[in-house]
Design a protein around this motif. Structure first.
Motif, PDB file in Angstrom:
ATOM      1  N   ALA A   1       5.616   7.187  27.714  1.00 18.43           N
ATOM      2  CA  ALA A   1       4.690   7.672  26.699  1.00 18.43           C
ATOM      3  C   ALA A   1       3.238   7.367  27.037  1.00 18.43           C
ATOM      4  CB  ALA A   1       5.040   7.064  25.347  1.00 18.43           C
ATOM      5  N   THR A   2       2.998   6.242  27.697  1.00 17.15           N
ATOM      6  CA  THR A   2       1.616   5.848  27.980  1.00 17.15           C
ATOM      7  C   THR A   2       1.144   6.307  29.345  1.00 17.15           C
ATOM      8  OG1 THR A   2       2.415   3.711  28.788  1.00 17.15           O
ATOM      9  CG2 THR A   2       1.711   3.821  26.501  1.00 17.15           C
ATOM     10  N   GLY A   3       2.078   6.618  30.230  1.00 19.98           N
ATOM     11  CA  GLY A   3       1.706   7.034  31.562  1.00 19.98           C
ATOM     12  C   GLY A   3       1.471   5.853  32.475  1.00 19.98           C
ATOM     13  N   THR A   4       1.352   6.133  33.757  1.00 15.19           N
ATOM     14  CA  THR A   4       1.064   5.099  34.751  1.00 15.19           C
ATOM     15  C   THR A   4       0.015   5.641  35.686  1.00 15.19           C
ATOM     16  OG1 THR A   4       2.795   5.942  36.202  1.00 15.19           O
ATOM     17  CG2 THR A   4       3.425   4.185  34.701  1.00 15.19           C
TER      18      THR A   4
ATOM     19  N   GLY B   1       1.670   3.215  40.017  1.00  8.88           N
ATOM     20  CA  GLY B   1       2.817   2.903  39.179  1.00  8.88           C
ATOM     21  C   GLY B   1       2.624   1.697  38.282  1.00  8.88           C
ATOM     22  N   GLU B   2       1.397   1.179  38.201  1.00 12.10           N
ATOM     23  CA  GLU B   2       1.152   0.009  37.364  1.00 12.10           C
ATOM     24  C   GLU B   2       1.211   0.398  35.889  1.00 12.10           C
ATOM     25  OE1 GLU B   2      -2.412  -3.229  36.448  1.00 12.10           O
ATOM     26  OE2 GLU B   2      -2.451  -1.961  38.254  1.00 12.10           O
ATOM     27  N   GLU B   3       1.939  -0.373  35.102  1.00 16.41           N
ATOM     28  CA  GLU B   3       2.057  -0.064  33.684  1.00 16.41           C
ATOM     29  C   GLU B   3       0.705  -0.242  32.996  1.00 16.41           C
ATOM     30  OE1 GLU B   3       5.453  -1.419  31.412  1.00 16.41           O
ATOM     31  OE2 GLU B   3       6.383  -2.121  33.265  1.00 16.41           O
ATOM     32  N   VAL B   4       0.445   0.642  32.028  1.00 17.96           N
ATOM     33  CA  VAL B   4      -0.805   0.563  31.293  1.00 17.96           C
ATOM     34  C   VAL B   4      -0.560   0.133  29.848  1.00 17.96           C
ATOM     35  CG1 VAL B   4      -1.965   2.252  32.719  1.00 17.96           C
ATOM     36  CG2 VAL B   4      -0.672   3.029  30.750  1.00 17.96           C
ATOM     37  N   VAL B   5       0.656  -0.330  29.536  1.00 21.24           N
ATOM     38  CA  VAL B   5       0.936  -0.865  28.213  1.00 21.24           C
ATOM     39  C   VAL B   5       1.624  -2.220  28.387  1.00 21.24           C
ATOM     40  CG1 VAL B   5       3.128   0.396  28.079  1.00 21.24           C
ATOM     41  CG2 VAL B   5       2.081  -0.486  25.989  1.00 21.24           C
ATOM     42  N   ALA B   6       1.111  -3.228  27.722  1.00 20.04           N
ATOM     43  CA  ALA B   6       1.683  -4.562  27.822  1.00 20.04           C
ATOM     44  C   ALA B   6       3.019  -4.617  27.086  1.00 20.04           C
ATOM     45  CB  ALA B   6       0.714  -5.586  27.232  1.00 20.04           C
ATOM     46  N   ARG B   7       3.900  -5.493  27.569  1.00 15.96           N
ATOM     47  CA  ARG B   7       5.226  -5.603  26.972  1.00 15.96           C
ATOM     48  C   ARG B   7       5.158  -5.965  25.489  1.00 15.96           C
ATOM     49  NH1 ARG B   7      10.229  -9.118  29.539  1.00 15.96           N
ATOM     50  NH2 ARG B   7      11.769  -8.582  27.953  1.00 15.96           N
TER      51      ARG B   7
ATOM     52  N   ARG C   1      19.111  -9.590  20.989  1.00 18.34           N
ATOM     53  CA  ARG C   1      18.477  -9.411  19.694  1.00 18.34           C
ATOM     54  C   ARG C   1      17.242 -10.303  19.534  1.00 18.34           C
ATOM     55  NH1 ARG C   1      22.121  -7.192  15.704  1.00 18.34           N
ATOM     56  NH2 ARG C   1      21.090  -8.450  14.101  1.00 18.34           N
ATOM     57  N   GLU C   2      17.320 -11.534  20.038  1.00 20.43           N
ATOM     58  CA  GLU C   2      16.183 -12.457  19.910  1.00 20.43           C
ATOM     59  C   GLU C   2      14.986 -11.976  20.716  1.00 20.43           C
ATOM     60  OE1 GLU C   2      17.343 -16.402  20.872  1.00 20.43           O
ATOM     61  OE2 GLU C   2      18.768 -16.593  19.184  1.00 20.43           O
ATOM     62  N   GLU C   3      15.260 -11.452  21.917  1.00 17.24           N
ATOM     63  CA  GLU C   3      14.166 -10.954  22.744  1.00 17.24           C
ATOM     64  C   GLU C   3      13.491  -9.759  22.075  1.00 17.24           C
ATOM     65  OE1 GLU C   3      13.369  -9.818  27.440  1.00 17.24           O
ATOM     66  OE2 GLU C   3      15.356  -9.456  26.574  1.00 17.24           O
ATOM     67  N   LEU C   4      14.298  -8.853  21.522  1.00 13.72           N
ATOM     68  CA  LEU C   4      13.732  -7.707  20.821  1.00 13.72           C
ATOM     69  C   LEU C   4      12.926  -8.161  19.608  1.00 13.72           C
ATOM     70  CD1 LEU C   4      16.761  -5.239  20.981  1.00 13.72           C
ATOM     71  CD2 LEU C   4      14.556  -4.937  22.107  1.00 13.72           C
ATOM     72  N   ALA C   5      13.474  -9.133  18.876  1.00 20.33           N
ATOM     73  CA  ALA C   5      12.774  -9.620  17.684  1.00 20.33           C
ATOM     74  C   ALA C   5      11.439 -10.261  18.037  1.00 20.33           C
ATOM     75  CB  ALA C   5      13.664 -10.624  16.946  1.00 20.33           C
ATOM     76  N   SER C   6      11.377 -10.891  19.206  1.00 22.29           N
ATOM     77  CA  SER C   6      10.123 -11.521  19.625  1.00 22.29           C
ATOM     78  C   SER C   6       9.029 -10.487  19.869  1.00 22.29           C
ATOM     79  CB  SER C   6      10.351 -12.352  20.898  1.00 22.29           C
ATOM     80  OG  SER C   6      10.602 -11.511  22.018  1.00 22.29           O
ATOM     81  N   LEU C   7       9.450  -9.238  20.105  1.00 26.42           N
ATOM     82  CA  LEU C   7       8.488  -8.149  20.308  1.00 26.42           C
ATOM     83  C   LEU C   7       8.242  -7.370  19.024  1.00 26.42           C
ATOM     84  CD1 LEU C   7       9.831  -6.733  23.713  1.00 26.42           C
ATOM     85  CD2 LEU C   7       7.937  -8.322  23.335  1.00 26.42           C
ATOM     86  N   GLY C   8       8.886  -7.797  17.928  1.00 28.44           N
ATOM     87  CA  GLY C   8       8.715  -7.103  16.664  1.00 28.44           C
ATOM     88  C   GLY C   8       9.640  -5.920  16.501  1.00 28.44           C
ATOM     89  N   ILE C   9      10.748  -5.905  17.243  1.00 25.26           N
ATOM     90  CA  ILE C   9      11.694  -4.785  17.206  1.00 25.26           C
ATOM     91  C   ILE C   9      12.991  -5.256  16.563  1.00 25.26           C
ATOM     92  CG2 ILE C   9      12.988  -3.120  18.577  1.00 25.26           C
ATOM     93  CD1 ILE C   9      10.803  -3.399  20.732  1.00 25.26           C
ATOM     94  N   GLU C  10      13.409  -4.582  15.513  1.00 22.96           N
ATOM     95  CA  GLU C  10      14.645  -4.924  14.815  1.00 22.96           C
ATOM     96  C   GLU C  10      15.829  -4.257  15.508  1.00 22.96           C
ATOM     97  OE1 GLU C  10      16.803  -4.303  10.446  1.00 22.96           O
ATOM     98  OE2 GLU C  10      14.643  -3.962  10.673  1.00 22.96           O
ATOM     99  N   SER C  11      16.944  -4.943  15.582  1.00 20.77           N
ATOM    100  CA  SER C  11      18.152  -4.386  16.198  1.00 20.77           C
ATOM    101  C   SER C  11      19.270  -4.310  15.172  1.00 20.77           C
ATOM    102  CB  SER C  11      18.587  -5.221  17.402  1.00 20.77           C
ATOM    103  OG  SER C  11      18.719  -6.583  17.055  1.00 20.77           O
ATOM    104  N   VAL C  12      20.034  -3.229  15.223  1.00 20.97           N
ATOM    105  CA  VAL C  12      21.109  -2.979  14.270  1.00 20.97           C
ATOM    106  C   VAL C  12      22.385  -2.650  15.039  1.00 20.97           C
ATOM    107  CG1 VAL C  12      21.891  -1.588  12.314  1.00 20.97           C
ATOM    108  CG2 VAL C  12      19.445  -2.087  12.595  1.00 20.97           C
ATOM    109  N   LYS C  13      23.410  -3.487  14.861  1.00 21.35           N
ATOM    110  CA  LYS C  13      24.692  -3.264  15.547  1.00 21.35           C
ATOM    111  C   LYS C  13      25.611  -2.426  14.672  1.00 21.35           C
ATOM    112  CE  LYS C  13      27.645  -6.671  15.959  1.00 21.35           C
ATOM    113  NZ  LYS C  13      28.297  -7.931  16.420  1.00 21.35           N
ATOM    114  N   LEU C  14      26.247  -1.420  15.274  1.00 22.38           N
ATOM    115  CA  LEU C  14      27.093  -0.505  14.519  1.00 22.38           C
ATOM    116  C   LEU C  14      28.521  -0.453  15.039  1.00 22.38           C
ATOM    117  CD1 LEU C  14      24.879   2.625  13.784  1.00 22.38           C
ATOM    118  CD2 LEU C  14      25.213   0.574  12.410  1.00 22.38           C
ATOM    119  N   TYR C  15      29.327   0.197  14.236  1.00 24.94           N
ATOM    120  CA  TYR C  15      30.732   0.446  14.525  1.00 24.94           C
ATOM    121  C   TYR C  15      30.845   1.602  15.529  1.00 24.94           C
ATOM    122  CZ  TYR C  15      35.386   2.401  13.264  1.00 24.94           C
ATOM    123  OH  TYR C  15      36.652   2.909  13.266  1.00 24.94           O
ATOM    124  N   GLY C  16      31.837   1.522  16.424  1.00 29.85           N
ATOM    125  CA  GLY C  16      32.049   2.602  17.364  1.00 29.85           C
ATOM    126  C   GLY C  16      33.490   2.683  17.804  1.00 29.85           C
TER     127      GLY C  16
END
Length: 469
Positions: A377-380, A384-390, A413-428
């Protein structure tokens, strides 16, 4: 605001980024979520596919890859009620001609001359309307026939042929989509938006971690031996790039002289089941011109309009680098996606690891999926250097929905949460072929409704946080 004379996208809608086949299985889920929220539903579809019957339409006639657009339009034909005509139209536009070229050609003539059994149960007004655009395409194919190259009808999709004929008649890809939407009685709150509004072919390329360069979507996702062209009795496997370019230049088709040979071959037959692993991970995907030079085309104004009015964005299941990423790269998309006005940005992780997200010994994790989306989404820059910080990845993904299984990408889940991203586990459930798992429709609907804002109407007990093999 109107664009190109088409109805405006309803405000506060849901925008889905997806390809064709995989996400078709979730269409009913997305429909329930959008109607439950009383909002529009916009599907953003890539146009870079150069495999299957699309490859022959591109080779002889030029134009965008339309297979995913056709696939979604036909899947959206309402299934409620007992209309035999709707069923007949769905069958008609999903039909593929014979895999044998001569037999396919005769079958095509039966269709355009209204003698094929596919026309049964399609009313006369619709039949004659559809035939008129098929005959436009047929005339274009006849006009372009040359001793060095004729159109190969093998496995051609009738729906793709119709869209191409409508595009030639109107001069507009969007008009062709509007026409097929009308014929298929697609609900007015649903829009199919090609990521680039174009009458020209757009290809993608990918670079791997070992510096391998792969050109063309079919070569990235589903490589296959190219269908043989008449190259003076020589085969692509024995040709040098220079010699192959010379031979292709002697063939009269829609390709510019000197175009990359990889982009000029027929790729009519390929298999999604028998895929060789990539030698290394994909690092980056971008658009190229026919000579292999990088370009960054602008996104369709209607896509940007939908994003600016969106309450939620969903990155659907499917091929990460050939179904989702090509719709994030064009100019304007990253800026629109990163806007805080879009409060919800959901990634639905795949139910299996595929060629693009392997290799099997080191498959991509959930956080790497998120990073790939942010990077596209942000381009490089050229290096190839990323232009958006993790730490800023949550600008593009706020929620990750996943199934916890040995066959699926791993989620920390903890790593995602540290970035402000919520994770939801579902049935499959396990797929019938034993490869990967698939989402339970009820569980996914409930999760999406809860995230998007409408309290889920429970159909029995909640199916979140459970897994069934």
């Amino acid at each position: 605001m109107e664009a190109y004379g088409l109805p405006p996208v309803n405000p506060k809608g849901i925008v889905i980024f997806s390809g064709g086949t995989a996400a078709n299985s979730l269409v009913d889920v997305f429909e329930k979520v959008s109607t439950g929220n009383g909002c529009s539903l916009s599907y953003v579809i890539p146009i870079s596919d150069n495999g299957g019957s699309s490859s022959e339409l591109i080779r002889v006639l030029g134009g965008p890859g339309i297979g995913d657009v056709r696939s979604r339009l036909v899947r959206l034909i309402p299934s409620n009620g007992s209309s035999s005509e709707r069923t007949a139209i769905r069958t008609f536009f999903n039909h593929r001609l014979s895999s044998e070229p001569d037999r396919a050609r005769y079958e095509w003539l039966d269709i355009v001359e209204a003698r094929h059994e596919l026309w049964k149960d399609i009313s006369s007004p619709k039949k004659e309307l559809i035939r008129s655009f098929l005959n436009v395409l047929n005339m274009e194919i006849v006009k372009r026939a040359r001793p060095s190259s004729v159109f190969n009808f093998a496995k051609a999709s009738v729906g793709n042929m119709f869209l191409t004929g409508a595009r030639f008649f109107s001069g507009s890809f969007e008009a062709a989509i509007y026409l097929l939407s009308s014929v298929c009685t697609i609900p007015p709150h649903v829009s199919i938006l090609p990521i680039i509004n174009t009458n020209f072919t757009h290809h993608i390329a990918a670079s791997l971690a070992d510096n391998t360069l792969i050109v063309g979507q079919n070569s990235i996702s589903h490589p296959s031996a190219p269908t043989a062209l008449s190259l003076s009795g020589e085969t692509p496997a024995t040709l040098t790039p220079t010699r192959e370019t010379e031979l292709h230049d002697s063939i009269e088709d829609a390709n510019l002289p000197g175009s990359l040979p990889t982009l000029r071959r027929q790729n009519i037959v390929f298999s999604k089941a028998d895929e060789e692993d990539l030698p290394a991970r994909i690092e980056r995907v971008w658009y190229i011109n026919p000579y292999g030079q990088e370009i960054r085309p602008p996104a369709s104004p209607r896509v940007l309009e939908a994003l600016h009015a969106a309450k939620a964005v969903i990155y659907s299941i499917g091929s990460l680098y050939t179904s989702v990423a090509p719709s994030l790269i064009p100019r304007g998309v990253g800026e629109a996606l990163s806007s805080p006005n879009i409060r919800i940005k959901i990634l639905i992780l795949n139910g299996s690891i595929d060629r693009e997200t392997g290799p099997p010994w080191a498959p991509m994790t959930a956080i790497e999926f998120v990073g790939a989306i942010a990077k596209a989404a942000t381009g490089t820059d050229i290096e190839g250097e990323e232009v958006v910080a993790r730490k800023e990845h949550a600008r593009f993904v706020t929620h990750v929905i996943y199934i916890d299984s040995p066959d699926t990408p791993k989620v920390d889940r903890e790593e995602l949460a540290s970035l402000g991203i919520e994770s939801v586990k579902l049935y499959g459930r396990k797929n019938r072929d034993g490869k990967g798992v698939r989402y339970d429709a009820t569980a996914l609907t409930q999760a999406l409704e809860a995230i998007v804002g409408r309290k889920a109407e429970r159909e029995g007990p909640s199916r979140r946080n459970t897994l069934h093999h």
